[in-house]
Design a protein around this motif. Structure first.
Motif, PDB file in Angstrom:
ATOM      1  N   GLY A  12     -12.174  -2.175   2.991  1.00  0.00           N
ATOM      2  CA  GLY A  12     -13.095  -2.297   1.869  1.00  0.00           C
ATOM      3  C   GLY A  12     -13.378  -1.007   1.122  1.00  0.00           C
ATOM      4  N   THR A  13     -12.485  -0.016   1.252  1.00  0.00           N
ATOM      5  CA  THR A  13     -12.653   1.239   0.532  1.00  0.00           C
ATOM      6  C   THR A  13     -11.408   1.513  -0.313  1.00  0.00           C
ATOM      7  OG1 THR A  13     -11.681   2.630   2.254  1.00  0.00           O
ATOM      8  CG2 THR A  13     -14.025   2.109   2.444  1.00  0.00           C
ATOM      9  N   MET A  14     -11.506   2.544  -1.164  1.00  0.00           N
ATOM     10  CA  MET A  14     -10.379   2.903  -2.011  1.00  0.00           C
ATOM     11  C   MET A  14      -9.309   3.695  -1.263  1.00  0.00           C
ATOM     12  SD  MET A  14     -10.566   1.585  -4.933  1.00  0.00           S
ATOM     13  CE  MET A  14      -9.254   2.547  -5.691  1.00  0.00           C
ATOM     14  N   ALA A  15      -9.564   3.991   0.007  1.00  0.00           N
ATOM     15  CA  ALA A  15      -8.572   4.747   0.784  1.00  0.00           C
ATOM     16  C   ALA A  15      -7.256   3.960   0.890  1.00  0.00           C
ATOM     17  CB  ALA A  15      -9.120   5.047   2.177  1.00  0.00           C
ATOM     18  N   GLY A  16      -7.367   2.628   1.052  1.00  0.00           N
ATOM     19  CA  GLY A  16      -6.165   1.804   1.168  1.00  0.00           C
ATOM     20  C   GLY A  16      -5.312   1.819  -0.092  1.00  0.00           C
ATOM     21  N   PRO A  17      -5.870   1.478  -1.276  1.00  0.00           N
ATOM     22  CA  PRO A  17      -5.071   1.518  -2.508  1.00  0.00           C
ATOM     23  C   PRO A  17      -4.514   2.900  -2.832  1.00  0.00           C
ATOM     24  CG  PRO A  17      -7.040   0.204  -2.839  1.00  0.00           C
ATOM     25  CD  PRO A  17      -7.171   0.833  -1.490  1.00  0.00           C
ATOM     26  N   VAL A  18      -5.295   3.957  -2.568  1.00  0.00           N
ATOM     27  CA  VAL A  18      -4.796   5.311  -2.830  1.00  0.00           C
ATOM     28  C   VAL A  18      -3.614   5.638  -1.922  1.00  0.00           C
ATOM     29  CG1 VAL A  18      -5.379   7.764  -2.682  1.00  0.00           C
ATOM     30  CG2 VAL A  18      -6.995   6.175  -3.711  1.00  0.00           C
ATOM     31  N   THR A  19      -3.742   5.259  -0.643  1.00  0.00           N
ATOM     32  CA  THR A  19      -2.639   5.467   0.293  1.00  0.00           C
ATOM     33  C   THR A  19      -1.408   4.688  -0.136  1.00  0.00           C
ATOM     34  OG1 THR A  19      -4.224   5.778   2.106  1.00  0.00           O
ATOM     35  CG2 THR A  19      -1.937   5.316   2.706  1.00  0.00           C
ATOM     36  N   LEU A  20      -1.630   3.452  -0.601  1.00  0.00           N
ATOM     37  CA  LEU A  20      -0.527   2.625  -1.087  1.00  0.00           C
ATOM     38  C   LEU A  20       0.189   3.303  -2.251  1.00  0.00           C
ATOM     39  CD1 LEU A  20       1.061  -0.071  -1.273  1.00  0.00           C
ATOM     40  CD2 LEU A  20      -0.756  -0.893  -2.775  1.00  0.00           C
ATOM     41  N   ALA A  21      -0.586   3.832  -3.198  1.00  0.00           N
ATOM     42  CA  ALA A  21       0.015   4.473  -4.368  1.00  0.00           C
ATOM     43  C   ALA A  21       0.820   5.714  -3.961  1.00  0.00           C
ATOM     44  CB  ALA A  21      -1.079   4.855  -5.364  1.00  0.00           C
ATOM     45  N   ILE A  22       0.248   6.510  -3.056  1.00  0.00           N
ATOM     46  CA  ILE A  22       0.929   7.736  -2.631  1.00  0.00           C
ATOM     47  C   ILE A  22       2.243   7.419  -1.927  1.00  0.00           C
ATOM     48  CG2 ILE A  22       0.790   9.734  -1.087  1.00  0.00           C
ATOM     49  CD1 ILE A  22      -2.223   9.815  -1.666  1.00  0.00           C
ATOM     50  N   PHE A  23       2.175   6.465  -0.994  1.00  0.00           N
ATOM     51  CA  PHE A  23       3.383   6.164  -0.237  1.00  0.00           C
ATOM     52  C   PHE A  23       4.378   5.333  -1.043  1.00  0.00           C
ATOM     53  CE2 PHE A  23       0.907   7.651   3.324  1.00  0.00           C
ATOM     54  CZ  PHE A  23       1.873   8.225   4.135  1.00  0.00           C
ATOM     55  N   SER A  24       3.939   4.702  -2.121  1.00  0.00           N
ATOM     56  CA  SER A  24       4.893   4.051  -3.030  1.00  0.00           C
ATOM     57  C   SER A  24       5.763   5.098  -3.694  1.00  0.00           C
ATOM     58  CB  SER A  24       4.134   3.239  -4.090  1.00  0.00           C
ATOM     59  OG  SER A  24       3.415   2.184  -3.500  1.00  0.00           O
ATOM     60  N   VAL A  25       5.144   6.190  -4.111  1.00  0.00           N
ATOM     61  CA  VAL A  25       5.901   7.290  -4.724  1.00  0.00           C
ATOM     62  C   VAL A  25       6.826   7.939  -3.686  1.00  0.00           C
ATOM     63  CG1 VAL A  25       5.723   9.546  -5.838  1.00  0.00           C
ATOM     64  CG2 VAL A  25       4.106   7.731  -6.418  1.00  0.00           C
ATOM     65  N   ILE A  26       6.291   8.157  -2.462  1.00  0.00           N
ATOM     66  CA  ILE A  26       7.119   8.733  -1.402  1.00  0.00           C
ATOM     67  C   ILE A  26       8.290   7.826  -1.076  1.00  0.00           C
ATOM     68  CG2 ILE A  26       7.156   9.412   1.033  1.00  0.00           C
ATOM     69  CD1 ILE A  26       4.260  10.321   0.713  1.00  0.00           C
ATOM     70  N   GLY A  27       8.035   6.515  -1.011  1.00  0.00           N
ATOM     71  CA  GLY A  27       9.105   5.560  -0.737  1.00  0.00           C
ATOM     72  C   GLY A  27      10.181   5.580  -1.805  1.00  0.00           C
ATOM     73  N   TRP A  28       9.747   5.699  -3.076  1.00  0.00           N
ATOM     74  CA  TRP A  28      10.723   5.764  -4.165  1.00  0.00           C
ATOM     75  C   TRP A  28      11.578   7.027  -4.046  1.00  0.00           C
ATOM     76  CZ3 TRP A  28      11.619   9.319  -8.048  1.00  0.00           C
ATOM     77  CH2 TRP A  28      12.518   8.926  -9.041  1.00  0.00           C
ATOM     78  N   ILE A  29      10.948   8.151  -3.680  1.00  0.00           N
ATOM     79  CA  ILE A  29      11.688   9.407  -3.526  1.00  0.00           C
ATOM     80  C   ILE A  29      12.702   9.288  -2.385  1.00  0.00           C
ATOM     81  CG2 ILE A  29      11.480  11.838  -2.911  1.00  0.00           C
ATOM     82  CD1 ILE A  29       8.761  11.844  -4.304  1.00  0.00           C
ATOM     83  N   LEU A  30      12.280   8.686  -1.264  1.00  0.00           N
ATOM     84  CA  LEU A  30      13.192   8.507  -0.128  1.00  0.00           C
ATOM     85  C   LEU A  30      14.380   7.641  -0.510  1.00  0.00           C
ATOM     86  CD1 LEU A  30      10.672   7.961   2.818  1.00  0.00           C
ATOM     87  CD2 LEU A  30      11.867  10.052   2.187  1.00  0.00           C
ATOM     88  N   ALA A  31      14.105   6.547  -1.246  1.00  0.00           N
ATOM     89  CA  ALA A  31      15.194   5.675  -1.679  1.00  0.00           C
ATOM     90  C   ALA A  31      16.088   6.378  -2.695  1.00  0.00           C
ATOM     91  CB  ALA A  31      14.621   4.393  -2.277  1.00  0.00           C
ATOM     92  N   ARG A  32      15.466   7.178  -3.559  1.00  0.00           N
ATOM     93  CA  ARG A  32      16.226   7.878  -4.613  1.00  0.00           C
ATOM     94  C   ARG A  32      17.230   8.848  -4.013  1.00  0.00           C
ATOM     95  NH1 ARG A  32      18.971  10.338  -7.348  1.00  0.00           N
ATOM     96  NH2 ARG A  32      18.733  11.124  -9.484  1.00  0.00           N
ATOM     97  N   TYR A  33      16.825   9.543  -2.953  1.00  0.00           N
ATOM     98  CA  TYR A  33      17.707  10.534  -2.338  1.00  0.00           C
ATOM     99  C   TYR A  33      18.346  10.024  -1.054  1.00  0.00           C
ATOM    100  CZ  TYR A  33      15.786  13.729  -5.759  1.00  0.00           C
ATOM    101  OH  TYR A  33      15.432  14.331  -6.948  1.00  0.00           O
ATOM    102  N   LYS A  34      18.328   8.696  -0.854  1.00  0.00           N
ATOM    103  CA  LYS A  34      19.046   8.011   0.229  1.00  0.00           C
ATOM    104  C   LYS A  34      18.635   8.520   1.610  1.00  0.00           C
ATOM    105  CE  LYS A  34      23.048   6.991  -2.680  1.00  0.00           C
ATOM    106  NZ  LYS A  34      24.515   7.110  -2.844  1.00  0.00           N
ATOM    107  N   TYR A  35      17.344   8.755   1.770  1.00  0.00           N
ATOM    108  CA  TYR A  35      16.829   9.120   3.088  1.00  0.00           C
ATOM    109  C   TYR A  35      16.770   7.863   3.952  1.00  0.00           C
ATOM    110  CZ  TYR A  35      13.921  11.406   6.599  1.00  0.00           C
ATOM    111  OH  TYR A  35      13.441  11.936   7.785  1.00  0.00           O
TER     112      TYR A  35
END
Length: 276
Positions: free
Chosen positions: A191-214
């Protein structure tokens, strides 16, 4: 990439649904017996590992199938072996998780954690004594699992028509809907904004990992086991009165460390050999 496409499946003919194609796909699974068997075995053993479960087994099975394949470059473009490897491990992983939960009282994944909570609500304590004292319930669970696998075949065939219609939905509608649902789910955890913020951060990290084939399995295992490793490392540090080399006095820890070094070394050697 996927986000530059209009649909998940680009070819219009492939998006058409018919019973003959579904049945053909079902029979195609049994033409790849080695991939199916390997994925099943990986799913059982990885699923039985506490805290890992089927969330990692499908990724490891997919990576192993790609490594063993004669045409690894076709993975990610529709190679049926990748689908068979991932799904066979995903399905068998729940069986391994169930065995760990019933025998040790430790959930191997999210599904068994929910089941363990349900047992607790009914004052049923699973663990080593559970198998001895409630053998009737153990066999009831096993028979129920076998029955649901058999029933799932006709139910699954009927549900495929509904579920596979998602390939007809344009990505311009599908991606925002998924993102909104994921954001609500992340917010609902505490029930806090910690979840959505974490989701947004790791969405970007996930895209970077996929982009560089990690490799995705390494990242997932690290996220799942990182907190467990930190807890156990802190306990060891406290037990040893601040001695960071305490684990060198324990034969079991030394064996595990040696296996880790051998595994990393073998991977680096194989990668170096492949480049040559």
């Amino acid at each position: 990439g996927l986000v530059n496409s209009k649909f998940i499946v680009r070819e219009g003919d492939t998006r058409a649904l018919n019973g003959k194609a579904i049945l053909s796909g079902f029979m195609e699974v049994f033409r790849h017996k080695v991939v199916l068997a390997r994925g099943t075995v990986i799913g059982i053993f990885i699923g039985a590992a506490p805290g890992v479960g089927s969330s990692v087994s499908n990724l490891l099975s997919y990576a192993e199938a790609k490594r063993k394949s004669k045409d690894p470059d076709s993975f990610g473009t529709g190679n049926i072996e990748g689908v068979i490897a991932a799904e066979s491990a995903n399905n068998s992983g729940e069986g391994g998780s169930m065995a760990t939960m019933l025998a040790l009282g430790i959930p191997g994944g999210g599904a068994t954690a929910v089941l363990l909570a349900a047992f607790a609500m009914h004052n049923v304590v699973v663990g080593p004594t559970f198998i001895d004292t409630r053998m009737d319930m153990v066999y009831a669970i096993i028979v129920n699992n076998i029955a649901q696998c058999i029933i799932l075949i006709p139910v699954g065939f009927g549900f495929i028509y509904l579920a596979s219609s998602i390939v007809r939905v344009p990505l311009s509608y599908l991606i925002p809907v998924i993102f909104v649902l994921a954001t609500f789910g992340a917010f609902a955890i505490d029930g806090t904004m910690a979840g959505p913020v974490t989701l947004a951060i790791f969405s970007v990290i996930g895209w970077i990992l996929a982009r560089y084939k990690y490799p995705a399995p390494a990242a997932v295992i690290g996220l799942l086991l990182g907190s467990m490793m930190e807890d156990e490392a802190l306990k060891t540090y406290q037990l040893s009165n601040g001695n960071p080399w305490y684990f060198l006095d324990r034969p079991g820890a030394m064996i595990l460390m040696a296996l880790i070094i051998l595994s990393v070394g073998a991977s680096l050697w194989a990668k170096h050999k492949h480049k040559l």
